[in-house]
Design an enzyme around this catalytic site. Structure first.
Site, short mmCIF file in Angstrom:
data_model
loop_
_atom_site.label_atom_id
_atom_site.label_comp_id
_atom_site.label_asym_id
_atom_site.label_seq_id
_atom_site.Cartn_x
_atom_site.Cartn_y
_atom_site.Cartn_z
N ASP A 168 -10.20 -5.76 -0.89
CA ASP A 168 -9.23 -5.19 0.05
C ASP A 168 -9.96 -4.52 1.21
OD1 ASP A 168 -7.05 -4.05 1.29
OD2 ASP A 168 -6.49 -2.74 -0.37
N ASP A 224 0.82 -1.21 0.00
CA ASP A 224 0.00 0.00 0.00
C ASP A 224 0.85 1.26 0.00
OD1 ASP A 224 -2.75 -0.99 0.16
OD2 ASP A 224 -2.11 -1.85 2.07
C1 DX5 Z 1 -5.56 -0.58 2.69
C2 DX5 Z 1 -5.02 -1.87 3.24
C3 DX5 Z 1 -5.91 -2.35 4.34
C4 DX5 Z 1 -5.39 -3.48 5.16
C5 DX5 Z 1 -6.12 -4.74 4.96
O1 DX5 Z 1 -5.62 -0.52 1.35
O2 DX5 Z 1 -4.72 -2.83 2.25
O3 DX5 Z 1 -7.16 -2.60 3.85
O4 DX5 Z 1 -4.05 -3.67 5.03
O5 DX5 Z 1 -6.09 -5.49 6.11
P1 DX5 Z 1 -7.23 -5.57 7.25
O6 DX5 Z 1 -8.42 -4.80 6.80
O7 DX5 Z 1 -7.46 -7.03 7.37
O8 DX5 Z 1 -6.60 -4.99 8.47
ZN ZN Z 2 -4.53 -1.95 -0.28
#
Ligand code: DX5
Ligand code: ZN
Length: 230
Positions: free
Chosen positions: A184, A43
């Site tokens: 995501d 990210d």
């Molecule tokens: C943002 C990230 C989050 C996160 C996904 O784009 O990609 O959405 O790391 O992990 P969770 O929602 O499981 O913490």
């Molecule tokens: Zn992401």
């Protein structure tokens, strides 16, 4: 052909911003590789498109040094077309840009294809599917945000489940059967099977699953794969 094979399988994309052990990335990537991970979700956040800062050019470079698993770079930045060149994008990588982040979406996706990478378009939960209708010929996949982007550990925005179904229908109806859907945000052991049945085939796995508080990475990947069979 390769695209079709990839599409048939479930792709797990561990969200690397969720790891706390950056000193130990070699060991983490060894475990991910041994468990057949398809791509590493990285990210990139600029503090403008989303209210947070996350991985920059040096972190992305480091990831390429410690693993040969293809990167899945999620650009959460304003005007990504001006920043793509900073990242030394490699052939075979996946790069998603948000439809909301650029006035020049088609040009930006074409630029990603020019690197030999897989262009993907991303949509926030509130952005309607009509925003991507005219770029479906230009993408390998669509990244649907199932939370509002910017932070790990959020709750699913429930209406995004129906959006996955509607997107799959749109792709099939318009002759884009090979375009895959990635999800995501809060892709948990409970939510992932629902996302799968709605048509998602790539899953960004963060704190809600494989990098959660309980279990080892290996145990959590096995649990995640098993959850799809239910
Ligand atoms: C943002 C990230 C989050 C996160 C996904 O784009 O990609 O959405 O790391 O992990 P969770 O929602 O499981 O913490
Ligand atoms: Zn992401």
């Amino acid at each position: 052909m390769l695209e079709v094979e990839r599409f048939e399988k479930i792709m797990i994309a561990p969200s690397i911003m969720c790891i706390s052990e950056w000193h130990d990335t070699k060991n983490i990537f060894r475990q991910l590789k041994e468990n057949g991970i398809a791509m590493i979700h990285a990210d990139v956040m600029d503090g403008k498109f989303v209210p947070n800062l996350m991985l920059g050019t040096e972190s992305i470079k480091h990831l390429r040094e410690v693993t040969d698993i293809p990167l899945d770079i999620h650009m959460m930045v304003e005007k990504p077309e001006e920043k793509l060149d900073w990242f030394d994008i490699q052939p075979g990588e996946y790069v998603s840009v948000h439809a909301e982040s650029t006035r020049h979406l088609q040009r930006t996706l074409a630029k990603i294809a020019d690197y030999g990478a897989h262009p993907m378009v991303a949509l926030n939960p509130a952005t309607p599917l009509c925003m991507l209708e005219d770029v479906l010929d230009d993408v390998s996949g669509v990244l649907l945000m199932t939370v509002n982007p910017g932070f790990a550990g959020q709750k699913l925005v429930p209406q995004t489940l129906g959006k996955i179904t509607r997107l799959r229908e749109l792709l099939d109806k318009t002759g884009h059967e090979e375009v895959f859907i990635e999800v995501d945000g809060n892709v948990s052991f409970e939510n992932a099977p629902k996302m799968y049945h709605a048509g998602a085939r790539a899953f960004v796995c963060g704190t809600s699953s494989i990098f959660g508080k309980n279990g080892s990475i290996e145990e959590n990947i096995a649990k995640f794969k098993k959850s799809m069979e239910e």
